[in-house]
Design an enzyme around this catalytic site. Sequence first.
Site, PDB file in Angstrom:
ATOM      1  N   LYS A 125       0.860  -1.188   0.000  1.00 18.59           N
ATOM      2  CA  LYS A 125       0.000   0.000   0.000  1.00 18.59           C
ATOM      3  C   LYS A 125       0.891   1.230   0.000  1.00 18.59           C
ATOM      4  O   LYS A 125       1.468   1.592   1.010  1.00 18.59           O
ATOM      5  CB  LYS A 125      -0.903  -0.023   1.241  1.00 18.59           C
ATOM      6  CG  LYS A 125      -2.254   0.695   1.039  1.00 18.59           C
ATOM      7  CD  LYS A 125      -2.173   2.186   0.785  1.00 18.59           C
ATOM      8  CE  LYS A 125      -2.020   2.979   2.059  1.00 18.59           C
ATOM      9  NZ  LYS A 125      -2.072   4.475   1.781  1.00 18.59           N
TER      10      LYS A 125
ATOM     11  N   CYS B 202      13.438  10.854   7.219  1.00 17.22           N
ATOM     12  CA  CYS B 202      13.276  10.457   8.617  1.00 17.22           C
ATOM     13  C   CYS B 202      14.583  10.547   9.389  1.00 17.22           C
ATOM     14  O   CYS B 202      14.591  10.809  10.593  1.00 17.22           O
ATOM     15  CB  CYS B 202      12.707   9.047   8.700  1.00 17.22           C
ATOM     16  SG  CYS B 202      13.620   7.836   7.745  1.00 17.22           S
TER      17      CYS B 202
END
Length: 490
Positions: free
Chosen positions: A176, A285
Site C-alpha cells: 500500500k 526520517c
Amino acid sequence: MRDHLYINGQWVSPDLGGYLDVIDPATEQVFERVAAGTEEDIDHAVRAARRAFDNGWSQTRGQERGQWLDALADELERSQPALAELEVRDNGKPLPEALWDVGDAIGCFRYYAGLARELDARQDQPLALPDARFRCRIRHEPIGVAGQIIPWNYPLLMAAWKVAPALAAGATVVLKPSELTPLTALELAGAADRIGLPPGVLNVVTGLGAEAGSPLTEHPGVDKLAFTGSVPTGAKIMSAAARDIKNISLELGGKSAFIVFDDADVEAAVEWILFGIFWNQGQVCSATSRLLVQDGIAPRLIERLVDETRKITLGPGLEPGVLLGPLVSQGQYDKVLGFVDQGLASGARLLTGGKRPAHLDKGYFMEPAIFDEPAHNSILWREEVFGPLLCVKRFKTEEQALQMANASRFGLAAAVMSADPQRSTRVANQLRAGIVWVNCSQPTFVEAPWGGMKHSGIGRELGEWGLHNYLEVKQVTEYVSEEPWGWYLK
C-alpha cells in the site's frame, strides 16, 4: 493502468469505484488519478497473496526467486529516466535526486537477488548438539503474506526496500503506497506484470490510509506488517498487530543530532550539514535536523552555513540546477510553515528562510530555514518537522554534546564530525541511535542495517537483516540412535 489496482496478476478496478487525484507539488495541479482501494480490495489482494504463497511461491528455490528479482531490476532499469521524471512530478524532488533514488531501487532488487540465491546454501545446515543420539538441521522459511505500507518521501525506493527482501525470502506481498505518491509503486507492479511474475506474489493497492492501510494492518490473513512512517501511525499498527500476534517491523520518525567539534574542517562541515537537512527538502526520517556546534567553531561555521543556505536554488524539480524542490503536499507545506510560526513565537532566532520564495508564486515551496538556539523543551528542538528546517545549539564539552544529542525520544540516526578519530569513535559508540555517521551525514548502503532505537522503530531493514524480517527459523531435530529411548518403555 495507473487508475487500476494490481491484484492477483491482473489490473482491476476498485470494488467501490472510487478514485484519488494526484497533484504535482510544483504546480498544485492534478496531473493523474489513481484507484481508491478500500477494505474489499485489500481482502481480494490478501487472499490472492495467500493463494500464491500456499500454491508454490513459498516452495521456490532461492535461485529461482533471484532470477525474478534480477528480471524486475532489468525492467526498472529500462525505464529509469521515465521513472525518475514521474517521481519528480509525484513527489517534487529535484531530478538528480530522483535519478539517484531509482538507481538505488534497482540496486536493491539486484542485491536481494544475490541474497535469495545464497539462501539456498543456508538451508538445512547441520547444528551440532551435545547429545550424539540426535541430529539437528536449521531451515529458513518464508514468513507468509506481508502487508507493507510505505511513505511518500522516497516512493519507489521505499517500495524496493520492502518488496525486494520479502520476495527474496519467499514471502508474498500486498503493498500500500502513500496516497500522495502512488505512481511509481504502480509502475513497479507494471514491471512485475511485464516479466510475468506469478499472480498474487506482488499486489499493489492504492488508497487512503484509513480506507486501505488500516484494513491491511487488521486483516487476519496477513502474517507480517512492515511500515515506514510517523510514530502515531506506527503505534496504531502495533496495536492492530497485537490482536493477531502479527510479526512487525517499524521504521518511524527521527530528530537526529549532528555534533560538530572545534577541530572539524568548516567547509566540509557546512557541506555535510546542508546535505544532512536539505536533501529531499528535509523530508527524510534520518535528517540531521539538530545541529550541535562547539563554542569555538560556532560563529564561523554558522556564518558560512547561513551564507550557503541562501545560495540554494529553489524551483520545480525538472528544471536544471534546482537543488531544493517543493514540499510534497499542501498539508505538509502548512505543517512545516506552522513549525516556523511556533519557533518565532517561542523566541528562537530565525537566521534565514522559512517563507515562500519571492519568485515562486505557486507550488509548495519554502526557503530553507535555520533557527538559532531554540529552547531545549521547544517543539522545534523536540519534534520531527520533516521539512527544510535546521535548529542550531552550542555546546562546550564532549559530555554536554552527548547529553544533548541523546536527550530525545527518537533514536534513528546521528552524526559526529571531528578531526580526532579516537573522539569520533568514542562519541559514535555512545550515541543512542541505530545509525551513526562519522564526518558525513545520510550516506545509505543497501548492505548495511537501517533502523532506529526508542521511538524511532522496531527492527532493521536492508542488508541481511532486511531479509531476516521475512524469514522464520525452524529447527528439525531427529532421533538417530539405534537404541530405544527407554524412558517409559523399559
